[in-house]
Design a protein around this motif. Structure first.
Motif, PDB file in Angstrom:
ATOM      1  N   TRP A  62     -35.946  42.687   8.145  1.00 56.64           N
ATOM      2  CA  TRP A  62     -35.608  44.010   7.619  1.00 56.64           C
ATOM      3  C   TRP A  62     -36.386  44.296   6.335  1.00 56.64           C
ATOM      4  CZ3 TRP A  62     -30.341  46.452   8.686  1.00 56.64           C
ATOM      5  CH2 TRP A  62     -30.226  47.696   8.072  1.00 56.64           C
ATOM      6  N   GLY A  63     -37.153  45.379   6.344  1.00 57.74           N
ATOM      7  CA  GLY A  63     -37.839  45.846   5.150  1.00 57.74           C
ATOM      8  C   GLY A  63     -39.048  45.033   4.730  1.00 57.74           C
ATOM      9  N   CYS A  64     -39.546  44.164   5.608  1.00 58.28           N
ATOM     10  CA  CYS A  64     -40.732  43.360   5.267  1.00 58.28           C
ATOM     11  C   CYS A  64     -41.991  44.208   5.470  1.00 58.28           C
ATOM     12  CB  CYS A  64     -40.785  42.094   6.115  1.00 58.28           C
ATOM     13  SG  CYS A  64     -39.445  40.938   5.766  1.00 58.28           S
ATOM     14  N   ILE A  65     -42.288  45.054   4.506  1.00 55.59           N
ATOM     15  CA  ILE A  65     -43.383  46.004   4.669  1.00 55.59           C
ATOM     16  C   ILE A  65     -44.748  45.336   4.573  1.00 55.59           C
ATOM     17  CG2 ILE A  65     -42.009  47.944   3.848  1.00 55.59           C
ATOM     18  CD1 ILE A  65     -43.334  47.650   1.131  1.00 55.59           C
ATOM     19  N   GLY A  66     -44.781  44.066   4.171  1.00 57.14           N
ATOM     20  CA  GLY A  66     -46.060  43.368   4.100  1.00 57.14           C
ATOM     21  C   GLY A  66     -46.565  42.902   5.445  1.00 57.14           C
ATOM     22  N   ILE A  67     -45.708  42.941   6.457  1.00 58.86           N
ATOM     23  CA  ILE A  67     -46.113  42.516   7.799  1.00 58.86           C
ATOM     24  C   ILE A  67     -46.920  43.635   8.451  1.00 58.86           C
ATOM     25  CG2 ILE A  67     -45.292  41.827  10.080  1.00 58.86           C
ATOM     26  CD1 ILE A  67     -42.748  40.842   8.735  1.00 58.86           C
ATOM     27  N   THR A  68     -48.087  43.314   8.939  1.00 58.28           N
ATOM     28  CA  THR A  68     -48.934  44.319   9.588  1.00 58.28           C
ATOM     29  C   THR A  68     -49.086  44.084  11.085  1.00 58.28           C
ATOM     30  OG1 THR A  68     -50.935  43.036   9.110  1.00 58.28           O
ATOM     31  CG2 THR A  68     -50.259  44.686   7.482  1.00 58.28           C
ATOM     32  N   LYS A  69     -48.793  42.883  11.551  1.00 55.38           N
ATOM     33  CA  LYS A  69     -48.901  42.593  12.985  1.00 55.38           C
ATOM     34  C   LYS A  69     -48.124  41.332  13.301  1.00 55.38           C
ATOM     35  CE  LYS A  69     -53.351  42.496  12.670  1.00 55.38           C
ATOM     36  NZ  LYS A  69     -54.797  42.369  12.997  1.00 55.38           N
ATOM     37  N   LEU A  70     -47.737  41.201  14.551  1.00 55.12           N
ATOM     38  CA  LEU A  70     -47.032  40.008  15.011  1.00 55.12           C
ATOM     39  C   LEU A  70     -47.723  39.406  16.227  1.00 55.12           C
ATOM     40  CD1 LEU A  70     -43.322  41.245  14.891  1.00 55.12           C
ATOM     41  CD2 LEU A  70     -44.455  39.761  13.249  1.00 55.12           C
ATOM     42  N   ASN A  71     -48.852  39.957  16.590  1.00 54.34           N
ATOM     43  CA  ASN A  71     -49.455  39.542  17.865  1.00 54.34           C
ATOM     44  C   ASN A  71     -50.696  38.672  17.714  1.00 54.34           C
ATOM     45  OD1 ASN A  71     -50.779  41.767  16.772  1.00 54.34           O
ATOM     46  ND2 ASN A  71     -51.596  42.395  18.748  1.00 54.34           N
ATOM     47  N   GLU A  72     -51.367  38.707  16.568  1.00 58.63           N
ATOM     48  CA  GLU A  72     -52.586  37.916  16.415  1.00 58.63           C
ATOM     49  C   GLU A  72     -52.418  36.858  15.322  1.00 58.63           C
ATOM     50  OE1 GLU A  72     -55.744  40.612  15.743  1.00 58.63           O
ATOM     51  OE2 GLU A  72     -55.618  41.544  17.719  1.00 58.63           O
ATOM     52  N   SER A  73     -52.148  37.314  14.108  1.00 55.68           N
ATOM     53  CA  SER A  73     -52.079  36.365  12.996  1.00 55.68           C
ATOM     54  C   SER A  73     -50.750  35.639  12.924  1.00 55.68           C
ATOM     55  CB  SER A  73     -52.312  37.104  11.675  1.00 55.68           C
ATOM     56  OG  SER A  73     -51.335  38.102  11.474  1.00 55.68           O
ATOM     57  N   THR A  74     -49.764  36.057  13.726  1.00 55.48           N
ATOM     58  CA  THR A  74     -48.456  35.407  13.698  1.00 55.48           C
ATOM     59  C   THR A  74     -48.058  35.013  15.106  1.00 55.48           C
ATOM     60  OG1 THR A  74     -47.323  37.518  13.869  1.00 55.48           O
ATOM     61  CG2 THR A  74     -47.731  36.682  11.662  1.00 55.48           C
ATOM     62  N   GLN A  75     -48.793  34.118  15.714  1.00 55.35           N
ATOM     63  CA  GLN A  75     -48.501  33.653  17.070  1.00 55.35           C
ATOM     64  C   GLN A  75     -47.211  32.847  17.086  1.00 55.35           C
ATOM     65  OE1 GLN A  75     -49.906  34.242  19.920  1.00 55.35           O
ATOM     66  NE2 GLN A  75     -51.705  35.365  19.250  1.00 55.35           N
ATOM     67  N   MET A  76     -46.205  33.329  17.797  1.00 62.17           N
ATOM     68  CA  MET A  76     -44.946  32.613  17.894  1.00 62.17           C
ATOM     69  C   MET A  76     -45.071  31.455  18.876  1.00 62.17           C
ATOM     70  SD  MET A  76     -42.037  35.578  17.898  1.00 62.17           S
ATOM     71  CE  MET A  76     -41.953  36.819  16.605  1.00 62.17           C
ATOM     72  N   SER A  77     -44.364  30.376  18.606  1.00 61.53           N
ATOM     73  CA  SER A  77     -44.359  29.249  19.530  1.00 61.53           C
ATOM     74  C   SER A  77     -43.696  29.667  20.836  1.00 61.53           C
ATOM     75  CB  SER A  77     -43.599  28.071  18.922  1.00 61.53           C
ATOM     76  OG  SER A  77     -42.219  28.385  18.821  1.00 61.53           O
ATOM     77  N   SER A  78     -44.059  29.040  21.924  1.00 56.39           N
ATOM     78  CA  SER A  78     -43.493  29.375  23.226  1.00 56.39           C
ATOM     79  C   SER A  78     -41.996  29.124  23.239  1.00 56.39           C
ATOM     80  CB  SER A  78     -44.184  28.559  24.324  1.00 56.39           C
ATOM     81  OG  SER A  78     -44.041  27.169  24.079  1.00 56.39           O
ATOM     82  N   TRP A  79     -41.535  28.099  22.496  1.00 58.70           N
ATOM     83  CA  TRP A  79     -40.099  27.817  22.446  1.00 58.70           C
ATOM     84  C   TRP A  79     -39.367  28.984  21.803  1.00 58.70           C
ATOM     85  CZ3 TRP A  79     -35.614  27.651  19.956  1.00 58.70           C
ATOM     86  CH2 TRP A  79     -34.596  26.837  20.469  1.00 58.70           C
TER      87      TRP A  79
END
Length: 275
Positions: free
Chosen positions: A21-38
């Motif tokens: 909530w309100g994390c305006i510094g996040i610009t993407k979740l698909n390239e630089s923040t690859q989530m683990s498969s788990w």
């Protein structure tokens, strides 16, 4: 930041709920923040409320999130129809023929990756149009609650279609300040509205036509008075509200506060077991 989220999602192996909530510094979740498969396979609740800098391509992140049930992207005002469903070529085509091909042209979108979503919060996503509403109603067949508050593009016909298509699962629909919908405003006789607004008539028709199976128990229609009348005080608006309220009461809805309607739970055992 993106790096912080990457660290959290890759190292917290029992993560089932994530609130940014309100994390305006996040610009993407698909390239630089690859989530683990788990994490992707176990995440059930993702709250991105107010992450203003996220754009449509964040939808790619949801690939593999087969157990995601709640997604909050309220006030992510950069998101458009391409976030919900990738239909850039038919964004303004709302014909029945176009709707038939939704399942064929869904590409990298929320509708494709998480069709089992039950709670979808889209408040203040003002770029969303009927395309998104039609896609949600046809693809997300487990939709339980939908918040479209302050979304000022969806039409009355799209909302009525949603109520019919998702009659057997949709429990809660919030339309607060969707001022383009003439649910409570005075009739516009230039558009053939004699007794009530077009939106109110279409909503009532949808609820009546699916009365045997309709699960809707919460409808928030506050400040849905028609776009041309949103800033106009008009005493004649009261009869239209009273008429709508009376007809909603005929279907066991109680007006808890002006234009906020509730009624007793109506779903069956199958719906309850899926929640």
């Amino acid at each position: 930041t993106n790096a912080t989220i990457e660290s959290i999602t890759n190292n917290c192996k029992q993560l089932s709920q994530l609130s940014l909530w309100g994390c305006i510094g996040i610009t993407k979740l698909n390239e630089s923040t690859q989530m683990s498969s788990w994490t992707k396979s176990h995440l059930a609740v993702l709250n991105l409320w107010g992450c203003h800098n996220l754009q449509d391509n964040v939808a790619n992140t949801f690939m593999g999130m087969k157990n995601l049930r709640t997604l909050v992207v309220s006030e992510c005002f950069r998101l458009s129809d391409d976030f919900v469903v990738s239909l850039p070529d038919v964004r303004n085509v709302l014909s029945s023929d176009a709707l038939k091909f939704f399942s064929l042209v869904l590409q990298q979108s929320v509708c494709k990756w998480v069709p089992g979503l039950q709670h979808f919060h889209l408040r203040y996503c003002k770029m969303l149009s009927d395309v998104s509403i039609y896609a949600i109603s046809r693809v997300m067949q487990s939709m339980y609650s939908l918040d479209l508050s302050f979304c000022t593009k969806p039409s009355a016909r799209a909302i009525a279609d949603l109520l019919e298509e998702r009659a057997d699962t949709l429990f809660e629909l919030r339309l607060l300040h969707c001022h383009q919908l003439n649910i409570l405003g005075t009739p516009d006789r230039n558009r053939g509205e004699e007794t009530m607004g077009m939106a109110s008539a279409l909503i009532l028709k949808s609820l009546r036509s699916t009365s045997a199976t309709n699960c809707l128990c919460v409808l928030d229609a506050r400040h849905c008075t028609g776009q041309q009348r949103q800033n106009r005080r008009n005493a004649s608006a009261e009869p239209s509200r009273s008429s709508f309220s009376s007809l909603m009461a005929d279907m066991s809805f109680e007006e808890k506060s002006p234009a906020f309607f509730t009624r007793a739970v109506r779903w069956d055992a199958a719906v309850e077991s899926s929640l």
